[in-house]
Write a protein that holds these residues in place. Structure first.
Motif, PDB file in Angstrom:
ATOM      1  N   TYR A 181       0.798  -1.048  -0.074  1.00 16.09           N
ATOM      2  CA  TYR A 181      -0.024  -0.187  -0.133  1.00 16.09           C
ATOM      3  C   TYR A 181       0.735   1.260  -0.046  1.00 16.09           C
ATOM      4  CZ  TYR A 181       1.105  -0.656   4.944  1.00 16.09           C
ATOM      5  OH  TYR A 181       1.810  -0.662   6.037  1.00 16.09           O
TER       6      TYR A 181
ATOM      7  N   SER B  11      -1.595  -4.967  -4.750  1.00 18.89           N
ATOM      8  CA  SER B  11      -2.404  -3.781  -4.183  1.00 18.89           C
ATOM      9  C   SER B  11      -3.611  -3.493  -4.545  1.00 18.89           C
ATOM     10  CB  SER B  11      -1.112  -2.413  -4.719  1.00 18.89           C
ATOM     11  OG  SER B  11      -1.547  -1.965  -6.071  1.00 18.89           O
ATOM     12  N   GLU B  12      -4.252  -2.457  -4.213  1.00 18.89           N
ATOM     13  CA  GLU B  12      -5.771  -2.332  -4.369  1.00 18.89           C
ATOM     14  C   GLU B  12      -6.179  -2.629  -5.739  1.00 18.89           C
ATOM     15  OE1 GLU B  12      -9.480   0.377  -3.079  1.00 18.89           O
ATOM     16  OE2 GLU B  12      -7.537   0.717  -2.006  1.00 18.89           O
ATOM     17  N   HIS B  13      -5.538  -1.417  -6.438  1.00 19.79           N
ATOM     18  CA  HIS B  13      -5.912  -1.297  -7.834  1.00 19.79           C
ATOM     19  C   HIS B  13      -4.858  -1.651  -8.790  1.00 19.79           C
ATOM     20  CE1 HIS B  13      -9.212   1.387  -6.415  1.00 19.79           C
ATOM     21  NE2 HIS B  13      -8.411   2.137  -5.468  1.00 19.79           N
TER      22      HIS B  13
ATOM     23  N   ALA C 250      -9.857  -1.735   1.514  1.00 19.20           N
ATOM     24  CA  ALA C 250      -9.708  -2.756   0.406  1.00 19.20           C
ATOM     25  C   ALA C 250      -8.712  -3.939   1.075  1.00 19.20           C
ATOM     26  CB  ALA C 250      -9.232  -2.232  -0.789  1.00 19.20           C
ATOM     27  N   LEU C 251      -7.710  -3.519   1.793  1.00 16.13           N
ATOM     28  CA  LEU C 251      -6.848  -4.346   2.383  1.00 16.13           C
ATOM     29  C   LEU C 251      -7.126  -5.319   3.370  1.00 16.13           C
ATOM     30  CD1 LEU C 251      -3.751  -5.107   2.536  1.00 16.13           C
ATOM     31  CD2 LEU C 251      -3.304  -3.427   3.821  1.00 16.13           C
TER      32      LEU C 251
END
Length: 316
Positions: free
Chosen positions: A9, A41-43, A82-83
């Motif tokens: 992140y 990672s999230e995106h 999200a993590l």
């Protein structure tokens, strides 16, 4: 093949990526790919590290991984929602899940550490304990394995955790080979203390500092709580409470750490017999000192001396 995911992140500490290097060299040692590392990672896309540079990542998605590790950062940043969701799902679907350094806060936020033992960077251990009282925080550990959940201490301890993963999956010989290739000490024992915590007790008040100074100068004595409290000009009950609040340790634990560190320095000097070291640092006898060394360093005094001389260490 074991697919290993490192969850990143923005603001992550790049040293945690050393895990991937350990796994890379495990593949080289074996001569075949045992591990495939995925940076997530999230995106997806570039993720900025605390050092100011970015690394490319894949999005979390819904894939299953054999092992998921969430890395830490320098400042215990808030865990992105999200993590949290990704780690909760990984805890159900992965064979192992873990964290390096302050990544333990992310696991705790996701509820993965509830009812489990865990460690983190010594500097943030008390904060982890306060924020997540259901977690059994043990700040004096390089890494901890509690069932399928693995956590490591700060900074370079991620290498020890990764070597332990390799030893678990491929055997001790491969882990030793990787350590030699990376020119690091072969996996410190998980029970070994975080040395920085032993060397840098920094209480806030002059009274607790005075007690520690008294202890350092009088290691040959028994050093009871009453003696230390008297040096701090507090009652034993007030002293014990204030000492734990300011250092995160009990007086007895701190005194043992001071004795062990003094004994380690004498052992590394190599000029004193073990019985003399035990006597001069307040242990009284060599067996009591040996047990304290195993708790602190994962090695007996003789091994510490051999290491200082450059000899190859044997497992305690």
């Amino acid at each position: 093949m074991h697919h290993v995911a490192l969850a990143l992140y923005p603001g992550f500490q790049a040293l945690n990526l050393a895990v991937s290097t350990v796994l890379e060299f495990a593949n080289r040692s074996l001569g075949e790919p045992l591990y495939k590392v995925h940076l997530l990672s999230e995106h997806g896309g570039p993720v900025l590290s605390s050092g100011g540079f970015s690394v490319g990542t894949e999005p979390f998605g819904k894939r299953r991984f054999d092992t998921v590790l969430v890395v830490g950062d320098n400042d215990v940043l808030p865990t992105p929602p999200a993590l949290v969701k990704f780690l909760q799902r990984a805890a159900r679907t992965s064979r192992r899940i873990g964290a390096t350094c302050t990544g333990a806060f992310n696991l705790a936020e996701a509820g993965v550490l509830d009812g489990r033992r865990a460690t983190t960077h010594w500097y943030y251990a008390e904060q982890l304990r306060r924020r997540f009282p259901n977690v059994g925080v043990e700040e004096d550990r390089i890494f901890i394995i509690d069932g399928p959940v693995w956590t490591s201490a700060g900074m370079s301890a991620c290498i020890d955790l990764a070597l332990a993963l390799v030893e678990k999956d491929a055997g001790a010989a491969v882990a030793r080979d990787v350590a030699k290739l990376l020119v690091v000490y072969h996996r410190r024992a998980g029970g070994q203390s975080q040395f920085s915590a032993l060397l840098d007790l920094e209480p806030r008040s002059d009274r607790i500092r005075a007690a520690l100074d008294f202890a350092r100068q009088n290691l040959q004595q028994e050093l009871s709580v009453e003696q230390l409290a008297d040096a701090a000009h507090l009652s034993p009950r007030q002293f014990a409470r204030a000492f734990r609040d300011e250092t995160g340790q009990t007086p007895a634990k701190a005194v043992e750490h001071l004795r062990v560190e003094a004994a380690r320095l004498m052992m590394e000097g190599g000029r004193h017999a073990i019985d003399v070291v035990a006597r001069d640092t307040g242990f009284g006898d060599r067996e009591r000192m040996r047990r304290a060394f195993l708790r602190a360093f994962g090695q007996p005094p003789q091994a510490i001396r051999r290491m200082a001389r450059g000899d190859e260490l044997q497992t305690a």
